[in-house]
Design an enzyme around this catalytic site. Sequence first.
Site, mmCIF file in Angstrom:
data_model
loop_
_atom_site.group_PDB
_atom_site.id
_atom_site.type_symbol
_atom_site.label_atom_id
_atom_site.label_comp_id
_atom_site.label_asym_id
_atom_site.label_seq_id
_atom_site.Cartn_x
_atom_site.Cartn_y
_atom_site.Cartn_z
ATOM 1 N N CYS A 100 13.497 13.431 -13.138
ATOM 2 C CA CYS A 100 14.887 12.949 -13.299
ATOM 3 C C CYS A 100 15.557 12.779 -11.937
ATOM 4 O O CYS A 100 16.739 13.102 -11.770
ATOM 5 C CB CYS A 100 15.711 13.872 -14.187
ATOM 6 S SG CYS A 100 15.081 13.997 -15.847
ATOM 7 N N ASP B 80 26.194 21.311 -8.440
ATOM 8 C CA ASP B 80 25.241 21.393 -9.544
ATOM 9 C C ASP B 80 24.340 22.600 -9.261
ATOM 10 O O ASP B 80 23.428 22.532 -8.436
ATOM 11 C CB ASP B 80 24.448 20.087 -9.616
ATOM 12 C CG ASP B 80 23.313 20.156 -10.620
ATOM 13 O OD1 ASP B 80 23.120 21.225 -11.236
ATOM 14 O OD2 ASP B 80 22.603 19.145 -10.776
ATOM 15 N N LYS C 211 17.592 27.520 -17.916
ATOM 16 C CA LYS C 211 16.850 27.688 -16.650
ATOM 17 C C LYS C 211 17.063 29.102 -16.090
ATOM 18 O O LYS C 211 16.448 29.486 -15.102
ATOM 19 C CB LYS C 211 17.288 26.632 -15.641
ATOM 20 C CG LYS C 211 16.926 25.209 -16.105
ATOM 21 C CD LYS C 211 17.320 24.191 -15.105
ATOM 22 C CE LYS C 211 17.386 22.795 -15.689
ATOM 23 N NZ LYS C 211 16.099 22.117 -15.813
ATOM 24 N N HIS D 278 19.828 15.045 -9.212
ATOM 25 C CA HIS D 278 19.266 14.865 -10.551
ATOM 26 C C HIS D 278 20.066 13.755 -11.243
ATOM 27 O O HIS D 278 21.255 13.583 -10.969
ATOM 28 C CB HIS D 278 19.433 16.202 -11.298
ATOM 29 C CG HIS D 278 18.737 16.285 -12.614
ATOM 30 N ND1 HIS D 278 19.232 15.704 -13.765
ATOM 31 C CD2 HIS D 278 17.589 16.915 -12.988
ATOM 32 C CE1 HIS D 278 18.417 15.978 -14.783
ATOM 33 N NE2 HIS D 278 17.411 16.707 -14.331
ATOM 34 N N GLN E 168 19.542 24.776 -10.573
ATOM 35 C CA GLN E 168 18.350 25.431 -10.016
ATOM 36 C C GLN E 168 18.723 26.614 -9.125
ATOM 37 O O GLN E 168 17.846 27.341 -8.661
ATOM 38 C CB GLN E 168 17.521 24.428 -9.199
ATOM 39 C CG GLN E 168 17.006 23.255 -10.000
ATOM 40 C CD GLN E 168 16.012 23.670 -11.074
ATOM 41 O OE1 GLN E 168 15.458 24.770 -11.054
ATOM 42 N NE2 GLN E 168 15.782 22.791 -12.033
#
Length: 404
Positions: free
Chosen positions: A362, A199, A225, A122, A202
């Site tokens: 993104c 990261d 999220k 991202h 998600q």
Amino acid sequence: MSVLADTRPLDVLADFPAIPAGWAYLDTAATAQKPQPVLDAIARAYGETYATVHRGVYQRSADMTLAFEAARRRVAQFIGAGSENEIVFVRGATEAINLVAQSWGGTHLKAGDRIMLSQLEHHSNIVPWQLLRDRIGIEIDVCPLTEDGRIDLDALAMMLTPAHRLVALAHVSNVLGSVLDVARAAALAHGIGAKLLVDGCQAVPRVAVDVAALDCDFYVFSGHKLYGPTGIGCLWARPALLDAMPPWQGGGSMIDRVTFSKTTYAPPPGRFEAGTPHIVGALGLHAAIDYVEGIGLDAIHAHETALVRLARESLSAINSVRLFGPEDSAGIVSFAVEGVHPHDIGTILDEGHVAIRAGHHCAQPLMDMLGVPATARASFGVYNSAADVAALARGIERVTRIFG
Ligand SMILES: Cc1ncc(COP(=O)(O)O)c(C=O)c1O
């Protein structure tokens, strides 16, 4: 057993008042809808118990401070951190990565050092490092993907050198849904003396995360999220790393003692939380974690995996559809319809009350690699069902009819 029979309905749609009957919300990877307990926690915090934290001498503020710090403890427990002092509240994953780049990167990296990203990152895990590169002269390398869209860890093993000081990778791709073998990535990074930043934006809503078992060095995610509020997120880092990191923003709360000649700073995590924090955001995040754990990450993962399988099966039955990413992607499916721009797909699906994301997500370097300007993306959450997948497939059939 058919794929349909294998989708384990979680039956929690009624918890989400912002999802009207007949609306298939398939954009959870952008942001998740909020369950009633999160809305209640936010309303209670603003409407009944509100006060500032860390400063007040009155009981209400002391109580709010306890609630705020309880949220930090809850996050620590949720991701397997050793202590709540390892959790820094930030605005979201973007801010967390900028914090690490500026504070850790700005002091621990020097010109000529290398960092390794991947082709599917991202922009939040690309641009902060480019800003640092432009400031101090580090070099950025890019790990390629396997044919089915996973970060290619065999390639990573070949590419890493002792000049690499950091590897920064997505746990779950926001476009392809591919899941990283974090423990292997950590072993590879540590093998050449580099740190691993993950990261987890998600991943935290989709798979159980235990930072100790993953053996990473930094882990970041956003609350919104994870069915929580916007404006709150977390950075987890190993305590020794946080201890050695200088502040990145100055202001109230992050200090020990201020004089005009010299200021000393609070220990972590306060050192990295300048200004009044997102108090209610933290309480909302606490409620979101309770909610998600009440369902169970294993049940959520099984549910989303089954929906992904069903979606891939339904969409691949339509001739002009091209699917991206691996078969076992976590809750996210990107696709294209031959000759139709993803924005047109999104608009036509919206007419049928199906909300997807269309665009570059993104992740423009990934779009370049896939050879497309954009994709259509369906992403699932706890509230979705096989009926939503059927609505998606009907919508795509309509798209193909309209575009001939
Ligand atoms: C993989 C990934 N990383 C980082 C981000 C940035 O998250 P936020 O905008 O909440 O900071 C996102 C959001 O889409 C994402 O999917």
